[in-house]
Scaffold this motif. Structure first.
Motif, PDB file in Angstrom:
ATOM      1  N   GLU A 143     -42.188 -63.428  25.040  1.00 43.29           N
ATOM      2  CA  GLU A 143     -41.435 -63.921  26.192  1.00 43.29           C
ATOM      3  C   GLU A 143     -41.013 -62.800  27.134  1.00 43.29           C
ATOM      4  O   GLU A 143     -40.911 -63.017  28.339  1.00 43.29           O
ATOM      5  N   VAL A 144     -40.767 -61.619  26.600  1.00 45.08           N
ATOM      6  CA  VAL A 144     -40.343 -60.510  27.467  1.00 45.08           C
ATOM      7  C   VAL A 144     -41.531 -59.740  28.026  1.00 45.08           C
ATOM      8  O   VAL A 144     -41.345 -58.760  28.755  1.00 45.08           O
ATOM      9  N   GLY A 145     -42.754 -60.174  27.707  1.00 49.25           N
ATOM     10  CA  GLY A 145     -43.927 -59.564  28.316  1.00 49.25           C
ATOM     11  C   GLY A 145     -44.683 -58.581  27.468  1.00 49.25           C
ATOM     12  O   GLY A 145     -45.515 -57.822  27.988  1.00 49.25           O
ATOM     13  N   LEU A 146     -44.441 -58.576  26.165  1.00 52.30           N
ATOM     14  CA  LEU A 146     -45.203 -57.720  25.261  1.00 52.30           C
ATOM     15  C   LEU A 146     -46.335 -58.500  24.614  1.00 52.30           C
ATOM     16  O   LEU A 146     -46.186 -59.689  24.306  1.00 52.30           O
ATOM     17  N   ASN A 147     -47.441 -57.848  24.414  1.00 59.33           N
ATOM     18  CA  ASN A 147     -48.531 -58.436  23.648  1.00 59.33           C
ATOM     19  C   ASN A 147     -48.285 -58.182  22.163  1.00 59.33           C
ATOM     20  O   ASN A 147     -47.843 -57.100  21.777  1.00 59.33           O
TER      21      ASN A 147
END
Length: 221
Positions: free
Chosen positions: A187-191
């Motif tokens: 959700e915070v943009g990490l893969n």
């Protein structure tokens, strides 16, 4: 070597670590002595640093988030990496400075990570970290309200394409479910690149593994 200290706001929800310290003022020293004893007994204390070293370029800029007394950071420094360690406990940071005085150690809450590292917005190639390691069950000690902000901070301080390796267990009192942590990371943009059940990269089995090592990455663009 940098010797910095930052105080967390008084109104912030306390972490499990700080609560334990309040109930047992000797908790930090017990923790330091525990790992010293394990090392003296000949236990393998370098699983995390071996994995990180294999992932890193030579002389990589590495952040040890929740560094404790410097156990992982000092090993990475000895391998030639540029290490910065951050921990909320000043007693643990003092020990880290003692065992590895040439690395950078900062007393601060991981909720304040970008600010204490001087990073505004998202890190760039110039001021971000190639790798971030978060070991020692740090995630399980975070206050509930700070968990997702800390995970977001991991992304913010990584350089584009940088990777974070986060390991923690599901022991008593640690209720940050693995699936929730991985969902927060996405959700915070990490893969979420890979998940393992140990620092030796044993397979992670959802629903039965009691330890998680997650390899996360910030998209390169």
């Amino acid at each position: 070597m940098a010797m910095m200290s930052f105080n967390a706001p008084g109104e912030r929800e306390k972490s499990l670590w700080l609560i334990r310290k309040e109930s047992n003022p000797n908790h930090s020293q017990w923790y330091i002595d525990r790992f010293k004893a394990m090392e003296a007994e000949g236990n393998d204390m370098a699983g995390e640093s071996r994995l990180l070293d294999a992932m890193a370029s030579r002389g990589a800029k590495i952040l040890d988030a929740g560094s404790g007394p410097g156990r992982v950071g000092k090993q990475l420094h000895a391998l030639g990496h540029r290490v910065t360690g951050v921990d909320i406990d000043p007693e643990l940071i003092e020990e880290a400075r003692r065992v590895c005085p040439d690395a950078t150690w900062i007393t601060a809450d991981l909720v304040d990570l970008p600010e204490v590292l001087g990073i505004e917005g998202d890190a760039t190639e110039e001021n971000g970290f190639e790798l971030l390691v978060c070991a020692g069950n740090v995630m399980g000690f975070l206050a509930r309200s700070t968990r997702k902000p800390v995970v977001e901070n991991f992304r913010r301080v990584l350089a584009p394409g940088g990777r974070a390796v986060v390991g923690y267990g599901s022991g008593p009192g640690r209720d940050y479910a693995f699936e929730q942590f991985l969902a927060d990371a996405r959700e915070v943009g990490l893969n979420v690149d890979n998940t393992y059940s140990s620092w030796q990269m044993h397979p992670f089995v959802e629903g039965s593994s009691e330890f998680l090592v997650a390899v996360l990455s910030r998209p390169a663009s």
